[in-house]
Each structure stands twice: as C-alpha cells, then as structure tokens.
Design a protein around this motif. Structure first.
Motif, mmCIF file in Angstrom:
data_model
loop_
_atom_site.group_PDB
_atom_site.id
_atom_site.type_symbol
_atom_site.label_atom_id
_atom_site.label_comp_id
_atom_site.label_asym_id
_atom_site.label_seq_id
_atom_site.Cartn_x
_atom_site.Cartn_y
_atom_site.Cartn_z
ATOM 1 N N TYR A 1 0.735 -1.176 0.166
ATOM 2 C CA TYR A 1 -0.050 -0.213 0.046
ATOM 3 C C TYR A 1 0.879 1.219 -0.027
ATOM 4 O O TYR A 1 0.533 2.245 -0.280
ATOM 5 C CB TYR A 1 -0.941 -0.186 1.010
ATOM 6 N N ALA B 1 -7.087 9.367 3.489
ATOM 7 C CA ALA B 1 -5.926 9.169 3.139
ATOM 8 C C ALA B 1 -5.315 10.237 2.453
ATOM 9 O O ALA B 1 -3.761 10.396 2.800
ATOM 10 C CB ALA B 1 -5.730 7.878 2.206
ATOM 11 N N SER B 2 -5.627 10.792 1.530
ATOM 12 C CA SER B 2 -4.826 11.989 1.080
ATOM 13 C C SER B 2 -4.608 13.037 1.755
ATOM 14 O O SER B 2 -3.412 13.677 1.968
ATOM 15 C CB SER B 2 -5.780 12.569 -0.050
ATOM 16 N N ILE C 1 -4.604 1.378 3.728
ATOM 17 C CA ILE C 1 -4.323 2.695 2.971
ATOM 18 C C ILE C 1 -4.083 3.829 4.002
ATOM 19 O O ILE C 1 -3.055 4.727 3.331
ATOM 20 C CB ILE C 1 -5.666 2.808 2.244
ATOM 21 N N CYS C 2 -4.606 4.130 5.124
ATOM 22 C CA CYS C 2 -4.347 5.197 5.840
ATOM 23 C C CYS C 2 -2.990 5.324 6.514
ATOM 24 O O CYS C 2 -2.374 6.444 6.501
ATOM 25 C CB CYS C 2 -5.592 5.665 6.603
ATOM 26 N N ALA D 1 -0.441 6.066 4.101
ATOM 27 C CA ALA D 1 -0.432 7.351 3.930
ATOM 28 C C ALA D 1 0.443 8.053 4.722
ATOM 29 O O ALA D 1 1.149 8.993 4.458
ATOM 30 C CB ALA D 1 -1.778 8.017 3.580
ATOM 31 N N PHE E 1 -3.599 8.082 -3.761
ATOM 32 C CA PHE E 1 -4.390 7.907 -2.339
ATOM 33 C C PHE E 1 -5.799 8.101 -2.594
ATOM 34 O O PHE E 1 -6.696 7.559 -1.961
ATOM 35 C CB PHE E 1 -3.574 8.542 -1.173
ATOM 36 N N THR F 1 -7.607 5.572 -4.567
ATOM 37 C CA THR F 1 -7.557 4.428 -3.700
ATOM 38 C C THR F 1 -8.811 4.605 -2.669
ATOM 39 O O THR F 1 -9.421 3.313 -2.446
ATOM 40 C CB THR F 1 -6.293 4.299 -3.052
ATOM 41 N N GLY G 1 -5.173 2.621 -6.899
ATOM 42 C CA GLY G 1 -4.091 3.445 -6.749
ATOM 43 C C GLY G 1 -2.829 3.161 -7.407
ATOM 44 O O GLY G 1 -2.304 4.206 -7.855
#
Length: 535
Positions: free
Chosen positions: A196, A396-397, A448-449, A452, A503, A506, A515
């Motif tokens: 990820y 996430a972003s 994912i997070c 990030a 992200f 994703t 992603g």
C-alpha cells in the motif's frame, strides 16, 4: 469520563506547532508529552514531571519496547562494525572496475541502495562514499548521486522488513487505539502495509525510470549539463562541499566481507521468525520439544504468529556475534578497534532512540483512558469524525499531506510516525466500524491510511533541508547540501503529487489496485512530459 474532549488535541497540535517553529523533533515531542501529563494533572507541573518520569520507566519496562530498543542500538553497533573493516571500500573498488558509463554507475548506486537496507544513515554514507569516485569517473554530477542515494535509502527502509524503521512502525502501530480490531499481529500488519506504500514504491520506480530513460528535468538537468563540462558540483552557487566521510580502506578486505554479514542478517531473520513461534509453543506438557512444535503448526502460521521483537533481537545478536568473530578471524580489525567501532555505531543511534521513546510516550498519553493517566483522544476523535459523517475516501490523501508537512518541518520521519499513527488509527478503525465494514474491508482502509502516514513522512524527509538523511546523503556523495535540496525537491514533489492523487483514488474505490494504476500512469507521464517542458 472516557476522554478529555478537545483538550486531548493539545499535545499533538503543540508538538506539530513546535516542530514547525523549532525544527527540533525531540523538544517538540517532549513538550507534547509534558503537556499531556499536565492536562491529566490539572496543570500541576511537579506531578506532571513525576508522571513523565514514570511514563518513560513504564515504556522501557515493556518487554516489546525493550527488545526493539536493544535491536535498534545493536543495529547501530553492527553498522559501526561494518564501516570500519574496509569491506565496503573493497566492494566499491570491485564495482568500479565493471562500470564504464554514467548510466551504469547510477544503476549500481540504485542497486547498492536496495542491498544496504538495514539503516538509512548507513546506506546514505556507505553508498555515497563507495560510489562517489565511480560516479566522478563516469561524469555523473554529485547532485544526481546524492539524489539516488537519499531516495533509495529512505524508501527501501520501510519496504524490507529488517530495519530500525520497520520495528518503529510496528511498535507504534500495535500500541495505537483500534489496532486490536484489525485481528492482525504487528508483523502481519506491516507485511500487509508494504504493497500500500504508494510513495515509497513510487520513489524507487521514479529513480529507476530516470536512470533508464535518462529523463532528468529542472535543476538536475542543468547539473548534468554542467557535468559534461567537467563541473560535477556548483560550489560557487551552493557553497562548500560537506566534509567527505570515507570508509576505512583495508587491503585485507574483499567484497565478500561486505556481502556475507548482509546475507547472514537476512537469513537469520528468516530463520528466527518461525523459530521464535515454535520455541514459544513448547509448554512442557503437550509440546515438549522443538520437533513436536514444528509438527504442531504450519510454517505460514509460525511466521504470522511470531513475536517480531523477539525474532529481530535474536537475529541481530546472532548476526552481530558471528560477524564480530568473522572479522576478527579475518584480521580485518582488532578486538579493541572493533569494540570502539561498535560503541560509535551505538552512539549514532542515540538521537533515533530518543525520538522512539518520546514517540511511544506521546502515543501512550494520547490513547490511554483518563483512568490510566491518559487523555482518551482516540475515543473523542473517532466519535467526532463518525458522528460528523466524514467521508472515508478523503482521509488517506489528507493524512498523506499533513504527515508530509510535519516531517518536512521536523526533518524526521520517526517523529511523524509517533504523532500521526496514534491519531489516525482510532479514526480510521472507528469509521470502518460505523460504516459496517467487514474485517477485510476494515484492514484494507487501515492499510491505505497508515501507508499514507508512512509515505507522507518519507516525502517530508526527502524534501526537508534539516533532515539528517539529507545532510548525510550530501556528505556521502560529496555534494553541497543546498544543491542536493534544490535538485531533489522537484523530483520529490512530483512523486508526492502522484501519490496524493493516487491515495485519493484508492480511497474512492477502496482498492489499492486502482491506486497503483493511477500512480504508475502519473509517474510515467511525468517521466515523459517534464523533461520536455522543464529544461
């Protein structure tokens, strides 16, 4: 009362604000920890200082933490030992005879960065020092060497599961509120996290793409043009070259002396991860021997259920012992000189170990309930976000950008891990529960997070002018620090923009595959478009 409400935001926000103003991660994190204990103690400074002292003792009294602390310290000693035998220099001389072009020397620099993955400091100094004379001979600008060294060193440390960075991420994550809801061991969590990490892999792909396609742009392209005229660095514009740190030259050493310890470390980790689980399964009644333990479980279960802190500590001690004996037997270094090298290596880890302790401390203050001397911030934030119907796909972003800003301001990835992971974990797990996610979907959004957070921290480290790895990469490559920053920044920002957008996609689709497609497409577009428009 299960939390202190908005007051719980003061420690992390104070740490972030101080990081921006002081550029000192240790001071910022300590003030964050102290402010947390002062909230708990209603502003009583004396009681708060006592609580900080007790908190440090409690943290270092935890078996996992102690083993991780010792692993990092011994890893520093191991690196110190490697640097004083002449093995690295010998390997560099061997490689120099086989490299004839700038492209081949850049590719070898990339390979070195992948091989020397145990520590970013060691990788930055070792790879830069080994490859500098080779790069000079092939006409590669020092700025390009510094970029390749720096980018590869930091990115690979969070991908290969045998480094001080990895154990830091595992230890901070496992103590974060909400981790238990994932149903994963710390090792399983990290292994799941690898694929990820869009930014870390993006860095490696971008470095490789620039080498293969010769796709330099912006200040780096101009550095290449100056190099064609014999000017490998611009001392007039960017200042003095930092003092070159050469590794010891030893005529008795050969390339194998560098390769063997690295292979030994990797192999010992692969052995001790399942072996640790099997040894722990021996209970003296049903399972009385290692053979019975071996037959009582599958190898995959033995890997998944291992205590990573035990396995890593066993591995570094085993590797350290046999490497020490091997170097003495080879007469590459005396016993007295080797212990001095080990001592220097351990000393070099003190700043990182200090940040690690403070990261554990602020994480504990943040997540613990008031009844346990904490602020219960995770409970407050998760409730606030869940009740406010915050869109999961944006998380996430946002986390990536905030982590990047913190890391850029502090110059440290580890401090960013310590601040952000305890904040993000309870939020994302609570959002997962409130949206009735299944276990697999919850694990996916958490990966994912947290990826990030890790990616943003690495970006900030790559871009920050006050990062230790920035200074060491410049030093190892013999490049003015300001020139390294000026030439690397456009590349780091390009990769970060691609990662932030990836992200976002994703999060929208809940799929890391989406992603990856987005990330690769954006990076390829940058490699083909920017060299043509940014000269």
């Amino acid at each position: 009362m299960d939390n202190f409400g908005a007051l719980g935001l003061i420690p992390p926000l104070l740490a972030i604000a101080l990081a921006f103003f002081t550029k000192d991660a240790v001071l910022s994190l300590f003030v964050g920890v102290l402010s947390g204990t002062m909230i708990v103690n209603s502003g009583n400074l004396g009681s708060s200082l006592l609580d900080v002292s007790n908190l440090f003792a409690k943290i270092l009294g935890d078996a996992w933490n102690v083993r991780i602390f010792l692993f990092c310290a011994l890893l520093g000693g191991f690196v110190g030992l490697l640097g004083h035998t002449g093995a690295a220099h010998s390997f560099g001389v061997w490689a120099a005879k086989r490299l004839k072009s700038g492209q081949s020397s850049q590719f070898m620099t990339f390979i070195f960065g992948l091989i020397i993955f145990i520590d970013d400091y060691f990788s930055a100094l070792a790879t830069g020092s080994i490859m500098r004379p080779i790069s000079d001979k092939t006409g590669t600008p020092r700025a390009k060497l510094a970029y390749n060294v720096h980018s590869t060193a930091t990115a690979v440390c969070v991908i290969v599961p045998v480094s001080s960075w990895v154990v830091t991420i595992m230890s901070i994550s496992k103590d974060a509120q909400g981790f238990e809801s994932l149903g994963l061991s710390p090792l399983e969590f990290f292994l799941g996290l690898i694929t990820y990490n869009l930014y870390a892999f993006g860095v490696l792909l971008f470095v490789l793409g620039i080498i293969i396609f010769k796709a330099d742009f912006g200040p780096m392209k101009r550095a290449h043009e100056r190099a064609k005229e014999g000017k490998l660095f611009d001392e007039e514009k960017f200042g003095l070259v930092p003092n070159d740190t050469e590794f010891v030259e030893n005529n008795r050493a050969n390339p194998f002396d560098m390769i063997l310890p690295m292979i030994l470390l990797i192999c010992s980790v692969l052995v001790f991860f399942p072996l640790t689980t099997m040894i722990a399964a021996i209970d003296g009644s049903k399972i009385t021997s290692l053979t019975q333990a071996y037959h009582s479980m599958s190898l995959s279960d033995a890997f998944k259920n291992t205590d990573a802190s035990v396995a890593l500590l066993h591995s570094i001690i085993f590797t350290f012992f046999f490497t020490f004996i091997y170097y003495i037997f080879r007469r590459l270094v005396s016993a007295k000189a080797s212990m001095a090298a080990v001592s220097e290596g351990i000393k070099s880890m003190v700043p990182a170990l200090t940040i690690l302790i403070l990261a554990w401390s602020i994480g504990t203050i943040i997540k613990s309930a008031p009844s346990e001397g904490g602020l219960g911030l995770g409970v407050y934030l998760s409730g606030l976000v869940v009740n406010g119907d915050f869109p999961v796909f944006l998380l996430a972003s946002i986390v990536f950008l905030v982590s990047g800003l913190i890391s850029f301001a502090t110059g440290t990835s580890w401090g960013t891990f310590g601040i952000m992971i305890p904040l993000v974990m309870p939020i994302v797990t609570a959002l997962g529960v409130s949206n009735n996610m299944g276990l697999e979907e919850l694990q996916n959004i958490t990966f994912i997070c947290i990826a990030a957070v890790v990616g943003g921290a690495i970006f900030g480290d790559n871009a920050s002018p006050i990062s230790d790895s920035t200074i060491l990469s410049s030093t190892g490559a013999g490049c003015p620090v300001l020139e390294h920053i000026a030439t690397q920044m456009p590349y780091a920002v390009t990769i970060a923009i691609a990662a932030a957008i990836s992200f976002l996609f994703t999060g929208i689709f809940g799929s890391i595959a989406v992603g990856w497609v987005c990330n690769i497409a954006l990076l390829l577009a940058a490699l083909f478009v920017l060299p043509k428009v940014w000269r």
